[in-house]
Design an enzyme around this catalytic site. Structure first.
Site, PDB file in Angstrom:
ATOM      1  CG  ASP A 169      -2.024   1.065   1.064  1.00  0.00           C
ATOM      2  OD1 ASP A 169      -2.570   1.200  -0.052  1.00  0.00           O
ATOM      3  OD2 ASP A 169      -2.338   1.766   2.042  1.00  0.00           O
ATOM      4  CG  ASP A 175       5.328   7.981 -10.613  1.00  0.00           C
ATOM      5  OD1 ASP A 175       5.341   8.099  -9.368  1.00  0.00           O
ATOM      6  OD2 ASP A 175       5.499   6.892 -11.196  1.00  0.00           O
TER       7      ASP A 175
END
Length: 206
Positions: A75, A161
């Site tokens: 996670d 990202d």
């Protein structure tokens, strides 16, 4: 040599490829990584934990119990200093729709619109768990510090990202090569902490 099959509790092909690359780079042979699409479906518990570690361990326990295979689960998410560590465990569904990267990024940029560059610190966090049926449970954590940029840049990676600029660099995580990202990223760091336990599974099959 018999291969040790290890389930990764994910359907994300990039996550599966990342672990395979890390195993290869470390010279760990004898481990076959399979994903959720490679095993019969089972009921997956919702992510209700208050921490990354709780969610990762719950997913790994579910996968190991349902399949009888050693199971790796992670996670991960983004903790932004100016948002008191949020979105945190809510990262994948920050905008309200799970996995809508574009919407999540747009919301984060909107929330940080008036935050100056010197206060845009953040870190990616990944907790990885390995549960061996009838055996051990291992939970590890990796962090990747950086800052949040002003606009998305780069076509690689996923999630946040395109907004995340790692400390010491001038490009986003989405602009890094897969190898460079593996070497530095939160998930790469966490997965490397699991290498001894994964190597032990391979040794058991020899």
């Amino acid at each position: 040599m018999t291969m040790a099959r290890v389930l990764v509790a994910s359907r994300n092909a990039k996550k599966l490829a990342e672990l395979r690359r890390i195993l290869d780079d470390a010279g760990v042979a004898g481990v076959q990584i399979v994903g959720l699409d490679d095993v019969p479906p089972y009921d997956e518990a919702p992510e209700t934990g208050a921490t990354f570690e709780e969610n990762a361990l719950a997913k790994a326990r579910d996968g190991a119990a349902a399949t009888g295979l050693p199971c790796v689960a992670d996670d991960s998410g983004l903790a932004v200093d100016a948002l008191n560590g949020m979105p945190g465990v809510l990262s994948a569904r920050w905008s309200g729709t799970h996995g809508d990267d574009a919407a999540n990024n747009a919301l984060l940029l909107a929330q940080l619109r008036d935050v100056p560059d010197e206060r845009r610190g953040a870190r990616f966090v990944s907790a990885c768990a390995l549960v061996v049926p009838g055996g051990t449970e291992t939970v590890v954590r990796g962090e990747w510090p950086g800052t949040i940029g002003r606009k998305p840049m780069g076509e690689g990676g996923f999630g946040y990202d395109p907004l995340f600029v790692p400390d010491g660099g001038d490009v986003t995580a989405a602009q890094l090569t897969p190898a460079a990202k593996d070497a530095a990223s939160h998930r790469g760091r966490a997965l490397r902490h699991l290498l001894p336990a994964l190597a032990a599974l391979a040794d058991r099959t020899e």
